[in-house]
Design an enzyme around this catalytic site. Structure first.
Site, mmCIF file in Angstrom:
data_model
loop_
_atom_site.group_PDB
_atom_site.id
_atom_site.type_symbol
_atom_site.label_atom_id
_atom_site.label_comp_id
_atom_site.label_asym_id
_atom_site.label_seq_id
_atom_site.Cartn_x
_atom_site.Cartn_y
_atom_site.Cartn_z
ATOM 1 N N HIS A 259 0.821 -1.216 0.000
ATOM 2 C CA HIS A 259 0.000 0.000 0.000
ATOM 3 C C HIS A 259 0.856 1.268 0.000
ATOM 4 O O HIS A 259 0.356 2.349 -0.289
ATOM 5 C CB HIS A 259 -0.980 -0.003 1.178
ATOM 6 C CG HIS A 259 -0.360 0.259 2.518
ATOM 7 N ND1 HIS A 259 -0.062 -0.741 3.417
ATOM 8 C CD2 HIS A 259 0.011 1.405 3.131
ATOM 9 C CE1 HIS A 259 0.437 -0.225 4.518
ATOM 10 N NE2 HIS A 259 0.504 1.079 4.370
ATOM 11 N N ASP A 291 0.106 -7.656 1.337
ATOM 12 C CA ASP A 291 0.508 -6.256 1.543
ATOM 13 C C ASP A 291 2.027 -6.120 1.632
ATOM 14 O O ASP A 291 2.558 -5.439 2.511
ATOM 15 C CB ASP A 291 -0.146 -5.689 2.811
ATOM 16 C CG ASP A 291 -0.054 -4.161 2.863
ATOM 17 O OD1 ASP A 291 0.143 -3.550 1.795
ATOM 18 O OD2 ASP A 291 -0.145 -3.595 3.963
ATOM 19 N N SER A 369 4.651 2.407 7.903
ATOM 20 C CA SER A 369 4.337 1.238 7.073
ATOM 21 C C SER A 369 5.556 0.788 6.274
ATOM 22 O O SER A 369 6.196 1.584 5.584
ATOM 23 C CB SER A 369 3.201 1.571 6.109
ATOM 24 O OG SER A 369 1.998 1.768 6.808
#
Length: 519
Positions: A259, A291, A369
């Site tokens: 992402h 992911d 992230s």
């Protein structure tokens, strides 16, 4: 020193002191103040002598800057104020009036009528051959400065001579201060063994003296930070993003979240190294279900982080998160493993990721992230990917509330290897469709035709439509998401066990996971 300065008794002709205003100094605890014209017998402690302090004369104005440099006004004395340890010696002029007497000795002389010379005063250490005071003494009542003649009689002193005397006194005080500092410095260095003859007198730390112990957060962070990168994505109309990543190998591969890089599939992706260098990056492979994504940069001189075994992690283990939360690169936070095998499904429907996550209370925020979650040996045990937010808040307003989630390193390793090798990842499946409307405990297989894929792992193991799966590899299954992430955490070809309920009975089944043919 065995002999302390003596203090004369009170003068019966002196007027009583007015009471001190609140917060102002009084002479309490400092002894009586001698009357004008009578030198004070308290003294400053010198290295070899006790010198009487001049006690009369006009108040100095601007000519005592040296005193202001070396020490400000003294605190008040009285109730609530500690008594100075040396107040009995008078070395710091504890009370305000004695302070004024001290300072007045350095005031410039003024015209005054002739007066009788003041009698000489001896300190506790004075003798005929050893004068008690070196320099000017208080003026006679007329205000003219005087000096003590060899015979002990005060004589008038001209202003020039007085200025020279005052200069000598100031120089003596400065020299005394400097000498005290030198003596203290030499003694401390002799004690520490750091005295250097002919060079710097300051001891220097040896090699490694500023390093932190192996296994400490500081040591782990210092070793890991050069391998952690900040990823900046410019996807044009698709938007932009900032995230984190870390070096996988010496070939320039960088692991991050899908992402993070997804907006840059048709845009630009830059990797910012810990030293500020910026490198263009290309996408080697990415997988939305896990992911995860792998980037490639043109550097082969970077140190990779080591992927540790996430299956050895237990709740309560200390962990360290590294990344660029809110764009603040090279940020380190700490916490513990709060839970394991937490089913997390971040993302939009249809593009959701299924993570059998490591939950941590280490502060993780947007921008973290793709960054590593490290154990206390400095190995990567997870890839920080998601955070929980308070219900009712939007994704743009969420921040760390102590609920962060990381993809386990075992899953990340398998996926990264596949992405580097083929550009895509395989997903293990059992070959069933689940009923999302089921409200009981467990994951129910849809009872419609085709819910169990013909020839798939579940069909081969004997699973039937309507069965409720309540166990996977000996662990209780409560929700469909928990079953999905448990399967995704395994590898294609693994043999696993299922516990199912059918018509009130529990059955134990075994099957071999196969790759999803649609991926």
């Amino acid at each position: 020193m065995n002999d302390e300065p003596t203090t004369p008794g009170p003068d019966p002709t002196a007027a009583p002191e007015p009471p001190a205003a609140p917060g102002q100094a009084t002479s309490a605890g400092a002894g009586p103040v001698p009357p004008a014209g009578v030198p004070d017998r308290t003294g400053i402690i010198d290295l070899s002598d006790t010198r009487a302090i001049p006690s009369t004369g006009p108040q100095s104005s601007g000519d005592d800057a040296w005193f202001d440099v070396f020490g400000g006004e003294h605190p008040t004395e009285g109730a609530g104020v500690p008594v100075r340890a040396d107040s009995s010696w008078g070395s710091d002029r504890a009370d305000a009036r004695a302070e004024e007497v001290h300072r007045s000795a350095y005031a410039p002389p003024g015209p005054a009528p002739a007066a009788d010379p003041a009698p000489p005063v001896a300190s506790a250490h004075s003798s005929a051959q050893h004068p008690a005071y070196l320099g000017p003494v208080p003026a006679a009542p007329g205000g003219e400065p005087a000096t003590v003649a060899p015979g002990g009689v005060a004589q008038a002193e001209d202003p020039a001579s007085r200025r020279r005397g005052r200069g000598r006194l100031a120089a003596g005080v400065v020299a005394l201060c400097l000498l005290s500092g030198v003596v203290g410095g030499v003694v401390s260095q002799l004690v520490d063994g750091g005295l250097t003859v002919g060079g710097s007198t300051l001891p220097e730390p040896g090699p490694g003296a500023t390093q932190r112990p192996v296994g400490s957060v500081a040591n782990i962070a210092a070793n890991a930070l050069p391998s952690v990168v900040t990823i900046k994505v410019d996807g044009g109309s698709e938007g932009s993003a900032t995230g984190s990543g870390f070096v996988l190998d010496a070939l320039g591969h960088v692991l991050t979240n899908n992402h993070v890089v997804e907006p840059g599939v048709n845009g630009d992706i830059e990797v910012v190294l810990s030293n500020g260098d910026t490198e263009k990056a290309t996408i080697v492979g990415r997988d939305s279900s896990y992911d995860l994504a792998v980037l490639k940069i043109g550097r082969t001189d970077l140190k990779p982080l080591t992927l540790g075994p996430s299956d050895k992690v237990v709740v309560g283990d200390q962990v360290i998160a590294v990344g660029a939360p809110l764009g603040l690169d090279q940020t380190v936070t700490t916490g513990i493993v709060s839970a394991l095998n937490r089913p997390v499904q971040p993302g939009d429907p249809g593009e959701a990721s299924y993570i059998n996550a490591i939950q941590t209370d280490a502060a993780i925020n947007p921008g973290n992230s793709g960054g590593p979650l490290l154990d206390m040996t400095g190995k990567v045990i997870g890839v920080n990917s998601a955070i929980a937010r308070v219900p009712g808040t939007s994704g743009s307003t969420g921040g760390s509330i102590g609920l962060g989630f990381a993809i386990p390193s075992d899953q990340a390793r398998r996926t990264a290897d596949q992405l580097i090798a083929t550009g895509k990842a395989t997903h293990p499946i059992i070959g069933v469709s689940l009923d999302r409307t089921f409200t009981g405990e467990g994951a129910q297989v849809d009872d419609k035709a085709g819910a169990v894929s013909a020839g798939g792992p579940a069909a081969k193991a004997g699973v039937k439509p309507g069965d409720v799966i309540i166990g996977f590899e000996g662990k209780r299954i409560r929700t469909p998401d928990q079953l999905i992430v448990s399967i995704r955490a395994r590898a294609v070809g693994d043999t696993v066990s299922l516990k199912v309920q059918r018509d009130g009975q529990e059955l134990d089944l075994r099957m071999t996971l196969e790759a999803d043919p649609a991926k």
